[in-house]
Design a protein around this motif. Structure first.
Motif, PDB file in Angstrom:
ATOM      1  N   PHE A   1      21.058 -52.952  31.500  1.00 19.23           N
ATOM      2  CA  PHE A   1      20.949 -54.087  30.570  1.00 19.23           C
ATOM      3  C   PHE A   1      22.160 -55.005  30.719  1.00 19.23           C
ATOM      4  O   PHE A   1      22.018 -56.240  30.834  1.00 19.23           O
ATOM      5  N   ALA A   2      23.351 -54.420  30.715  1.00 22.69           N
ATOM      6  CA  ALA A   2      24.580 -55.229  30.802  1.00 22.69           C
ATOM      7  C   ALA A   2      24.694 -55.932  32.145  1.00 22.69           C
ATOM      8  O   ALA A   2      25.108 -57.098  32.219  1.00 22.69           O
ATOM      9  N   ALA A   3      24.335 -55.231  33.227  1.00 26.13           N
ATOM     10  CA  ALA A   3      24.416 -55.843  34.554  1.00 26.13           C
ATOM     11  C   ALA A   3      23.449 -57.008  34.677  1.00 26.13           C
ATOM     12  O   ALA A   3      23.782 -58.047  35.289  1.00 26.13           O
ATOM     13  N   THR A   4      22.269 -56.872  34.112  1.00 18.90           N
ATOM     14  CA  THR A   4      21.299 -57.977  34.157  1.00 18.90           C
ATOM     15  C   THR A   4      21.819 -59.169  33.362  1.00 18.90           C
ATOM     16  O   THR A   4      21.714 -60.318  33.805  1.00 18.90           O
ATOM     17  N   ALA A   5      22.383 -58.910  32.190  1.00 16.84           N
ATOM     18  CA  ALA A   5      22.937 -60.002  31.387  1.00 16.84           C
ATOM     19  C   ALA A   5      24.052 -60.722  32.152  1.00 16.84           C
ATOM     20  O   ALA A   5      24.114 -61.963  32.156  1.00 16.84           O
TER      21      ALA A   5
ATOM     22  N   GLU B   1      25.140 -49.737  21.775  1.00 13.82           N
ATOM     23  CA  GLU B   1      25.870 -49.585  23.040  1.00 13.82           C
ATOM     24  C   GLU B   1      25.454 -50.649  24.055  1.00 13.82           C
ATOM     25  O   GLU B   1      26.280 -51.073  24.872  1.00 13.82           O
ATOM     26  N   ILE B   2      24.198 -51.086  24.008  1.00 16.63           N
ATOM     27  CA  ILE B   2      23.802 -52.206  24.869  1.00 16.63           C
ATOM     28  C   ILE B   2      24.577 -53.454  24.480  1.00 16.63           C
ATOM     29  O   ILE B   2      25.109 -54.175  25.347  1.00 16.63           O
ATOM     30  N   VAL B   3      24.651 -53.731  23.188  1.00 21.81           N
ATOM     31  CA  VAL B   3      25.383 -54.906  22.705  1.00 21.81           C
ATOM     32  C   VAL B   3      26.840 -54.843  23.140  1.00 21.81           C
ATOM     33  O   VAL B   3      27.412 -55.831  23.645  1.00 21.81           O
ATOM     34  N   ALA B   4      27.469 -53.684  22.970  1.00 20.04           N
ATOM     35  CA  ALA B   4      28.882 -53.548  23.354  1.00 20.04           C
ATOM     36  C   ALA B   4      29.064 -53.739  24.854  1.00 20.04           C
ATOM     37  O   ALA B   4      30.030 -54.393  25.302  1.00 20.04           O
ATOM     38  N   ALA B   5      28.157 -53.207  25.655  1.00 17.27           N
ATOM     39  CA  ALA B   5      28.271 -53.338  27.104  1.00 17.27           C
ATOM     40  C   ALA B   5      28.087 -54.781  27.552  1.00 17.27           C
ATOM     41  O   ALA B   5      28.789 -55.256  28.460  1.00 17.27           O
ATOM     42  N   ILE B   6      27.164 -55.494  26.926  1.00 27.18           N
ATOM     43  CA  ILE B   6      26.957 -56.906  27.283  1.00 27.18           C
ATOM     44  C   ILE B   6      28.159 -57.728  26.868  1.00 27.18           C
ATOM     45  O   ILE B   6      28.619 -58.610  27.620  1.00 27.18           O
ATOM     46  N   ARG B   7      28.690 -57.480  25.689  1.00 21.16           N
ATOM     47  CA  ARG B   7      29.886 -58.220  25.261  1.00 21.16           C
ATOM     48  C   ARG B   7      31.058 -57.959  26.207  1.00 21.16           C
ATOM     49  O   ARG B   7      31.808 -58.874  26.562  1.00 21.16           O
ATOM     50  N   ALA B   8      31.211 -56.722  26.641  1.00 19.76           N
ATOM     51  CA  ALA B   8      32.302 -56.402  27.569  1.00 19.76           C
ATOM     52  C   ALA B   8      32.119 -57.111  28.901  1.00 19.76           C
ATOM     53  O   ALA B   8      33.092 -57.534  29.540  1.00 19.76           O
ATOM     54  N   ALA B   9      30.859 -57.260  29.321  1.00 21.43           N
ATOM     55  CA  ALA B   9      30.586 -57.880  30.624  1.00 21.43           C
ATOM     56  C   ALA B   9      30.565 -59.393  30.554  1.00 21.43           C
ATOM     57  O   ALA B   9      30.924 -60.060  31.544  1.00 21.43           O
ATOM     58  N   CYS B  10      30.159 -59.964  29.425  1.00 17.02           N
ATOM     59  CA  CYS B  10      29.887 -61.407  29.360  1.00 17.02           C
ATOM     60  C   CYS B  10      30.804 -62.172  28.412  1.00 17.02           C
ATOM     61  O   CYS B  10      30.769 -63.410  28.403  1.00 17.02           O
ATOM     62  N   GLY B  11      31.586 -61.491  27.605  1.00 15.33           N
ATOM     63  CA  GLY B  11      32.511 -62.175  26.729  1.00 15.33           C
ATOM     64  C   GLY B  11      31.868 -62.654  25.439  1.00 15.33           C
ATOM     65  O   GLY B  11      30.668 -62.521  25.220  1.00 15.33           O
ATOM     66  N   PRO B  12      32.668 -63.276  24.561  1.00 20.53           N
ATOM     67  CA  PRO B  12      32.204 -63.632  23.217  1.00 20.53           C
ATOM     68  C   PRO B  12      31.386 -64.911  23.141  1.00 20.53           C
ATOM     69  O   PRO B  12      30.728 -65.152  22.119  1.00 20.53           O
ATOM     70  N   ASP B  13      31.402 -65.750  24.184  1.00 17.60           N
ATOM     71  CA  ASP B  13      30.744 -67.055  24.097  1.00 17.60           C
ATOM     72  C   ASP B  13      29.340 -67.070  24.697  1.00 17.60           C
ATOM     73  O   ASP B  13      28.723 -68.132  24.802  1.00 17.60           O
ATOM     74  N   PHE B  14      28.840 -65.936  25.079  1.00 20.27           N
ATOM     75  CA  PHE B  14      27.509 -65.793  25.649  1.00 20.27           C
ATOM     76  C   PHE B  14      26.564 -65.400  24.511  1.00 20.27           C
ATOM     77  O   PHE B  14      26.786 -64.408  23.811  1.00 20.27           O
ATOM     78  N   ILE B  15      25.503 -66.189  24.292  1.00 23.41           N
ATOM     79  CA  ILE B  15      24.590 -65.913  23.184  1.00 23.41           C
ATOM     80  C   ILE B  15      23.939 -64.549  23.366  1.00 23.41           C
ATOM     81  O   ILE B  15      23.442 -64.216  24.446  1.00 23.41           O
ATOM     82  N   LEU B  16      23.936 -63.760  22.300  1.00 22.83           N
ATOM     83  CA  LEU B  16      23.314 -62.444  22.329  1.00 22.83           C
ATOM     84  C   LEU B  16      22.471 -62.285  21.071  1.00 22.83           C
ATOM     85  O   LEU B  16      23.002 -62.211  19.955  1.00 22.83           O
TER      86      LEU B  16
END
Length: 631
Positions: free
Chosen positions: A127-131, A180-195
């Motif tokens: 999920f995080a890698a795709t984001a 954990e998906i949310v945390a992984a995406i935030r770690a990969a994409c930062g705070p300014d990426f809409i989630l």
């Protein structure tokens, strides 16, 4: 106004196509502030079919980049919906469904492979890698699909999550996967990426997520501070799937009160309200009443890509109406490309501001027949600059569709005719109603082109009936006013050789008019021409009205109140007595036309709609449109 994720099946070989892109871009050009893509698979095992766009490798990078750029150029933001179906693997013949627990999927009865701890962590990483990949393609964000009974929903719901490890049990355990998906995406994409997260407002099943549980989940996840918006869907793949796309039998904005409850629970995190919102006034009230911060409209923007722009400039009357009959959902559920019966330009470049192009050689055009096919042909031809006369045998326009709109629950179908009538008036089509047109009328008009849209007539069933037996077509029953025709009371049998939504609207009417209704069909099932979500409602209404359903039987005789039934598959037949009337809906036949049969005149002739081949409303309107464009 946002476009929620809308399956189009416009992709091919799991790749983004031009039409896939254009569908999204045209909604942004039409004024949608944010467009959410249809599902994007995060894992090879999640690929359902050839029209599922993949995001787990680089093959679609160029397509995502081009689409995102075009949407931003049009003034919108592009968000991709990340998806894994979990145990819901309906389409692919060899993919192994992977799920949370070993409970069978309620729709397909497939039983998933239960993922272990390592497999779950691997999927979170995907999920995080795709984001991150999509962020690199310029997308503004992603939405996690945690509704409608798919994988994230399966983790969140106590109805489907029966695990006893750290991924199940209480709210904290059931929400761990999405946290954990949310945390992984935030770690990969930062705070300014809409989630964003789409989740159930209610599953409408015993032991599942109800509004109170949805509010608890929302409050728990909002406290993370990492989710930028919540969206809510209703139902899962049980019979509550009917709530997923609430049709015309639901109230407008049917679930907005649930969304208001979720907005309170979200504690300031924006909430997208959606579900049978089809006009600007309702959307405005939803915002004013605190039911949402964003308004999601899918079917309304399928009908009219420029919904938002028209609303913004105060031209709500010009919006091509959505009647929520779910025909478009029925197309994609069968694996076909998305189609809408009164939007022939769907998904094509220029759709959002399309108008009929001027004709190079304007003609005098006579349109014979004022049903939906004739109305469409008339206004499109007139908008192109042709001089158009529209002839109708009835004193009012709309043909058989006008009769359908008189059936219980189907009144919204009249909005299609009303929209066409406004276009006919706007483009100054000359109306000649209340009599049958003939060849002399065409000569008097100096017609150079004729579009024949005279429809089709009911075909009597192959039924040996007594001469005085009360045997009547469904169309004639409605045209004569139902009970006003002298029928009513007692027991009525409906011969169903049509299986469309209109036929079951007629059944609802007959169930009101008679003490008992029996429906007989030679098919082994009913409602086969109704999209699955709406068919659930069909069955619910029939069973609640105590209608007797008799499948696999063909009526062959009706005498002295007794109907003889023959089994269509060679099994034993039946005799059913006490029948006071038989109403039938059967395949129609083309109405003979004096104009078509006459010697060739000084005009070209095109047949459209049912008088070319009796089919459905989409064929009628699209046929009228294309005939006018061919002039």
């Amino acid at each position: 106004i946002c476009l929620p994720a809308t399956v189009t099946n416009f992709a091919g070989a799991n790749m983004i196509t031009e039409r896939w892109t254009q569908f999204l871009v045209e909604r942004a050009r039409g004024g949608a502030a944010m467009v959410v893509t249809e599902v994007v698979a995060v894992d090879p095992e999640a690929v359902a079919q050839a029209t599922t766009v993949i995001g787990f490798d680089d093959r679609n990078n160029a397509g995502f980049t081009a689409t995102s750029t075009a949407i931003e150029d049009a003034g919108g933001l592009m968000v991709a919906q990340l998806w894994h179906p979990g145990r819901q693997q309906l389409w692919h013949p060899t993919k192994s469904p992977a799920g949370v627990s070993d409970g069978p999927d309620p729709y397909s009865w497939t039983v998933a492979h239960v993922m272990d701890n390592d497999e779950i962590h691997d999927l979170i990483t995907k999920f995080a890698a795709t984001a991150a990949r999509l962020q690199g393609c310029g997308l503004a964000g992603v939405e996690l699909h945690g509704a409608h009974g798919y994988l994230i929903n399966q983790f969140l719901s106590p109805w489907s999550n029966r695990r006893e490890d750290d991924w199940g049990g209480d709210l904290d355990g059931r929400s761990r996967f999405v946290r954990e998906i949310v945390a992984a995406i935030r770690a990969a994409c930062g705070p300014d990426f809409i989630l964003g997260l789409k989740m159930p407002g209610t599953e409408s099943v015993d032991g599942g997520i109800d509004p109170d549980e949805a509010a608890r989940i929302t409050s728990h996840l909002a406290a993370l501070g990492s989710i930028d918006y919540f969206a809510y869907g209703q139902g899962n793949f049980s019979l509550s799937l009917e709530n997923h796309v609430p049709d015309m039998y639901f109230q407008p904005g049917h679930f907005l009160d649930i969304h208001k409850q979720m907005r309170t629970a979200a504690k300031g995190t924006p909430v997208m309200a959606l579900g049978r919102i089809g006009d600007p006034a309702l959307a405005e009230r939803a915002i004013a009443d605190g039911q949402g911060d964003l308004i999601g409209m899918s079917r309304a923007q399928i009908s009219d890509a420029a919904f938002a722009n028209k609303a913004h400039r105060g031209a709500a009357a010009d919006i091509r109406p959505c009647v929520f009959d779910n025909s478009s959902w029925g197309e994609i559920h069968q694996g076909k490309p998305l189609a809408e019966f009164h939007n022939p330009m769907l998904g094509l470049a220029g759709e959002a501001d399309w108008s009929p192009p001027a004709a190079q050689n304007p003609k005098r055009v006579a349109v014979i027949g004022a049903g939906p096919a004739g109305l469409e042909a008339a206004w499109v031809a007139a908008a192109r600059g042709h001089q158009v006369a529209l002839f109708g045998a009835d004193t009012e326009i709309g043909g058989a569709l006008r009769l359908e709109a008189r059936l219980p629950g189907r009144g919204d179908m009249a909005r299609i005719i009303d929209h066409q009538a406004r276009q006919v008036e706007r483009h100054q089509v000359a109306l000649h109603l209340g009599r049958h047109a003939n060849v002399e009328d065409l000569h008097a008009f100096d017609a150079e082109a004729v579009i024949l849209a005279t429809g089709a007539a009911p075909r009597p069933p192959e039924l040996d009936a007594a001469a005085d037996a009360p045997l009547i077509s469904g169309r004639d029953y409605m045209a004569s006013g139902g009970l006003a025709s002298g029928l009513g009371g007692g027991t009525v049998m409906l011969i169903d050789q049509d299986q469309t939504a209109a036929t079951y609207g007629l059944a609802d009417q007959l169930a009101q008019d008679f003490e008992k209704l029996i429906i007989v069909t030679p098919r082994p099932h009913f409602a086969q021409a109704v999209n699955y979500c709406s068919a659930i409602g069909v069955y619910r209404r029939l069973y609640q009205a105590n209608v007797e359903l008799v499948p696999a039987m063909r009526a062959i005789a009706f005498r002295d109140g007794e109907v003889t039934l023959e089994n269509a598959y060679g099994g034993p037949g039946r005799q059913m007595g006490g029948i006071d009337a038989v109403v039938y809906v059967t395949p129609r036949r083309v109405v003979a036309s004096d104009i078509a049969a006459a010697a060739e005149g000084p005009w070209t002739l095109q047949r459209v709609g049912d008088c070319r081949s009796p089919r459905n409303l989409m064929a009628a309107i699209h046929g009228g449109h294309h005939a006018a464009m061919a002039l």
